[in-house]
Write a protein that holds these residues in place. Structure first.
Motif, PDB file in Angstrom:
ATOM      1  N   SER A   1     -10.557  17.691  -3.226  1.00 19.24           N
ATOM      2  CA  SER A   1     -11.337  16.456  -3.085  1.00 19.24           C
ATOM      3  C   SER A   1     -12.499  16.659  -2.126  1.00 19.24           C
ATOM      4  O   SER A   1     -13.607  16.135  -2.339  1.00 19.24           O
ATOM      5  CB  SER A   1     -10.440  15.320  -2.591  1.00 19.24           C
ATOM      6  OG  SER A   1      -9.435  15.021  -3.534  1.00 19.24           O
ATOM      7  N   GLN A   2     -12.274  17.430  -1.061  1.00 21.75           N
ATOM      8  CA  GLN A   2     -13.336  17.722  -0.108  1.00 21.75           C
ATOM      9  C   GLN A   2     -14.436  18.572  -0.746  1.00 21.75           C
ATOM     10  O   GLN A   2     -15.620  18.364  -0.502  1.00 21.75           O
ATOM     11  CB  GLN A   2     -12.763  18.427   1.127  1.00 21.75           C
ATOM     12  CG  GLN A   2     -11.873  17.550   1.992  1.00 21.75           C
ATOM     13  CD  GLN A   2     -12.641  16.406   2.623  1.00 21.75           C
ATOM     14  OE1 GLN A   2     -13.680  16.605   3.249  1.00 21.75           O
ATOM     15  NE2 GLN A   2     -12.137  15.197   2.448  1.00 21.75           N
ATOM     16  N   LEU A   3     -14.034  19.522  -1.578  1.00 22.67           N
ATOM     17  CA  LEU A   3     -15.021  20.357  -2.269  1.00 22.67           C
ATOM     18  C   LEU A   3     -15.839  19.530  -3.261  1.00 22.67           C
ATOM     19  O   LEU A   3     -17.048  19.746  -3.423  1.00 22.67           O
ATOM     20  CB  LEU A   3     -14.317  21.510  -2.976  1.00 22.67           C
ATOM     21  CG  LEU A   3     -13.609  22.528  -2.061  1.00 22.67           C
ATOM     22  CD1 LEU A   3     -12.919  23.599  -2.897  1.00 22.67           C
ATOM     23  CD2 LEU A   3     -14.589  23.162  -1.075  1.00 22.67           C
ATOM     24  N   MET A   4     -15.172  18.582  -3.913  1.00 25.37           N
ATOM     25  CA  MET A   4     -15.895  17.690  -4.819  1.00 25.37           C
ATOM     26  C   MET A   4     -16.915  16.864  -4.049  1.00 25.37           C
ATOM     27  O   MET A   4     -18.037  16.628  -4.519  1.00 25.37           O
ATOM     28  CB  MET A   4     -14.917  16.773  -5.554  1.00 25.37           C
ATOM     29  CG  MET A   4     -15.561  15.981  -6.689  1.00 25.37           C
ATOM     30  SD  MET A   4     -14.393  14.835  -7.499  1.00 25.37           S
ATOM     31  CE  MET A   4     -13.159  15.971  -8.128  1.00 25.37           C
ATOM     32  N   LEU A   5     -16.526  16.458  -2.848  1.00 23.70           N
ATOM     33  CA  LEU A   5     -17.438  15.685  -2.006  1.00 23.70           C
ATOM     34  C   LEU A   5     -18.644  16.527  -1.591  1.00 23.70           C
ATOM     35  O   LEU A   5     -19.776  16.031  -1.557  1.00 23.70           O
ATOM     36  CB  LEU A   5     -16.681  15.195  -0.770  1.00 23.70           C
ATOM     37  CG  LEU A   5     -17.365  14.150   0.115  1.00 23.70           C
ATOM     38  CD1 LEU A   5     -17.720  12.909  -0.692  1.00 23.70           C
ATOM     39  CD2 LEU A   5     -16.455  13.780   1.281  1.00 23.70           C
TER      40      LEU A   5
ATOM     41  N   MET B   1      -9.388  19.898 -13.152  1.00 24.77           N
ATOM     42  CA  MET B   1      -8.441  20.755 -13.867  1.00 24.77           C
ATOM     43  C   MET B   1      -7.508  21.490 -12.905  1.00 24.77           C
ATOM     44  O   MET B   1      -6.380  21.846 -13.267  1.00 24.77           O
ATOM     45  CB  MET B   1      -9.198  21.763 -14.737  1.00 24.77           C
ATOM     46  CG  MET B   1      -9.945  21.142 -15.906  1.00 24.77           C
ATOM     47  SD  MET B   1      -8.831  20.397 -17.117  1.00 24.77           S
ATOM     48  CE  MET B   1      -8.008  21.862 -17.758  1.00 24.77           C
ATOM     49  N   LEU B   2      -7.966  21.739 -11.681  1.00 24.58           N
ATOM     50  CA  LEU B   2      -7.158  22.464 -10.704  1.00 24.58           C
ATOM     51  C   LEU B   2      -6.170  21.562  -9.969  1.00 24.58           C
ATOM     52  O   LEU B   2      -5.250  22.050  -9.311  1.00 24.58           O
ATOM     53  CB  LEU B   2      -8.069  23.156  -9.678  1.00 24.58           C
ATOM     54  CG  LEU B   2      -8.850  24.377 -10.168  1.00 24.58           C
ATOM     55  CD1 LEU B   2      -9.873  24.802  -9.120  1.00 24.58           C
ATOM     56  CD2 LEU B   2      -7.913  25.529 -10.496  1.00 24.58           C
TER      57      LEU B   2
ATOM     58  N   ASN C   1      -4.744  19.295  -3.317  1.00 24.96           N
ATOM     59  CA  ASN C   1      -5.589  18.229  -3.871  1.00 24.96           C
ATOM     60  C   ASN C   1      -6.567  17.693  -2.831  1.00 24.96           C
ATOM     61  O   ASN C   1      -7.711  17.353  -3.151  1.00 24.96           O
ATOM     62  CB  ASN C   1      -4.725  17.085  -4.398  1.00 24.96           C
ATOM     63  CG  ASN C   1      -3.966  17.463  -5.662  1.00 24.96           C
ATOM     64  OD1 ASN C   1      -4.291  18.459  -6.311  1.00 24.96           O
ATOM     65  ND2 ASN C   1      -2.964  16.670  -6.009  1.00 24.96           N
ATOM     66  N   ARG C   2      -6.127  17.625  -1.585  1.00 22.74           N
ATOM     67  CA  ARG C   2      -7.004  17.141  -0.518  1.00 22.74           C
ATOM     68  C   ARG C   2      -8.182  18.099  -0.333  1.00 22.74           C
ATOM     69  O   ARG C   2      -9.332  17.657  -0.161  1.00 22.74           O
ATOM     70  CB  ARG C   2      -6.224  16.988   0.780  1.00 22.74           C
ATOM     71  CG  ARG C   2      -7.040  16.402   1.921  1.00 22.74           C
ATOM     72  CD  ARG C   2      -6.155  16.029   3.092  1.00 22.74           C
ATOM     73  NE  ARG C   2      -5.389  17.184   3.578  1.00 22.74           N
ATOM     74  CZ  ARG C   2      -4.512  17.099   4.565  1.00 22.74           C
ATOM     75  NH1 ARG C   2      -4.250  15.934   5.139  1.00 22.74           N
ATOM     76  NH2 ARG C   2      -3.871  18.191   4.970  1.00 22.74           N
TER      77      ARG C   2
ATOM     78  N   GLU D   1      -6.963  28.292   3.429  1.00 20.66           N
ATOM     79  CA  GLU D   1      -7.598  29.249   2.537  1.00 20.66           C
ATOM     80  C   GLU D   1      -8.106  28.473   1.326  1.00 20.66           C
ATOM     81  O   GLU D   1      -7.442  27.547   0.848  1.00 20.66           O
ATOM     82  CB  GLU D   1      -6.605  30.325   2.082  1.00 20.66           C
ATOM     83  CG  GLU D   1      -6.200  31.289   3.177  1.00 20.66           C
ATOM     84  CD  GLU D   1      -5.347  32.431   2.636  1.00 20.66           C
ATOM     85  OE1 GLU D   1      -5.198  32.513   1.391  1.00 20.66           O
ATOM     86  OE2 GLU D   1      -4.840  33.212   3.447  1.00 20.66           O
ATOM     87  N   LEU D   2      -9.275  28.844   0.845  1.00 19.82           N
ATOM     88  CA  LEU D   2      -9.825  28.161  -0.318  1.00 19.82           C
ATOM     89  C   LEU D   2      -8.937  28.393  -1.533  1.00 19.82           C
ATOM     90  O   LEU D   2      -8.419  29.491  -1.747  1.00 19.82           O
ATOM     91  CB  LEU D   2     -11.238  28.641  -0.602  1.00 19.82           C
ATOM     92  CG  LEU D   2     -12.315  28.239   0.421  1.00 19.82           C
ATOM     93  CD1 LEU D   2     -13.642  28.886   0.076  1.00 19.82           C
ATOM     94  CD2 LEU D   2     -12.471  26.718   0.477  1.00 19.82           C
ATOM     95  N   VAL D   3      -8.786  27.359  -2.322  1.00 21.35           N
ATOM     96  CA  VAL D   3      -7.982  27.449  -3.544  1.00 21.35           C
ATOM     97  C   VAL D   3      -8.533  28.541  -4.452  1.00 21.35           C
ATOM     98  O   VAL D   3      -7.786  29.289  -5.086  1.00 21.35           O
ATOM     99  CB  VAL D   3      -7.980  26.091  -4.273  1.00 21.35           C
ATOM    100  CG1 VAL D   3      -7.317  26.213  -5.642  1.00 21.35           C
ATOM    101  CG2 VAL D   3      -7.284  25.038  -3.425  1.00 21.35           C
TER     102      VAL D   3
END
Length: 219
Positions: A183-187, A170-171, A179-180, A113-115
């Motif tokens: 990191s994927q969403l940041m990518l 911040m999250l 966190n993983r 599920e999305l954060v």
């Protein structure tokens, strides 16, 4: 005279194919981001499969461009237009690859599920799709001002990218799984930022094609 008429008809068709390719690439970006926002693995896999069509369109545009150069011996101004078509096709293919990259992120997050609901990433996708469409119109209309305006749009994308990165940082905490995903969403946001860069590359090429002067829009 007939040869020149046929040449310009072929050139018009080449540019139409580029616009069609651009519309398909923009659709892939939209699908990929939708798949991520919904964690829709089926839509993600569809996006990846449809990338094959983009590869086929790239090959056809390259073949048609080289045929025009070889058989018609275009004048310098027309040669710049054809050469730009080859460059645009390459940029569009790379943008489609980024859509595939985002779709693969969706697949990697399957079962999670999305954060938090995605809001800024879809907004960023809309901005990059607009930039792509504007860059292609700048090419077909030989519109230097439209091409130059991409610099401001790119700044808007960069600012939103910074917001997304800061929000994700911040999250982050001590939860490895969370966190993983972050990191994927940041990518994914990074891939969209690269889409914007490819669109400004097209804009820079348009300016050079029309004026013969190089202008850096990505500063």
């Amino acid at each position: 005279m007939d040869n020149r008429i046929n040449f310009h008809q072929s050139l018009d068709l080449l540019q139409k194919d580029l616009l069609d390719m651009g519309n398909n690439v923009a659709r892939l970006i939209r699908q990929a981001v939708q798949s991520l926002a919904r964690l829709d693995e089926g839509l993600a896999r569809q996006t990846i499969e449809e990338d094959d069509q983009i590869d086929e369109m790239t090959a056809r545009i390259e073949e048609d461009s080289l045929r025009l150069i070889a058989l018609q011996q275009p004048m310098a101004s027309d040669l710049r237009i054809i050469s730009m078509a080859l460059k645009i096709a390459t940029d569009l293919e790379r943008i489609a690859d980024h859509a595939v990259d985002i779709a693969k992120i969706c697949i990697r997050l399957n079962g999670q599920e999305l954060v938090k609901p995605l809001e800024d990433i879809p907004r960023m996708a809309e901005l990059t799709q607009n930039m792509l469409q504007e860059s292609l119109l700048a090419y077909t209309e030989r519109d230097v001002h439209r091409a130059a305006a991409l610099a401001e749009k790119d700044d808007e994308v960069d600012k939103l990218y910074s917001v997304i990165v800061n929000d994700i940082i911040m999250l982050m905490g001590t939860d490895f799984s969370k966190n993983r995903q972050l990191s994927q969403l940041m990518l994914a946001a990074h891939f969209l930022e690269r889409v914007a860069d490819h669109s400004t590359n097209i804009g820079e090429g348009v300016i050079f094609m029309v004026t013969g002067k190089r202008k850096d829009l990505n500063v």
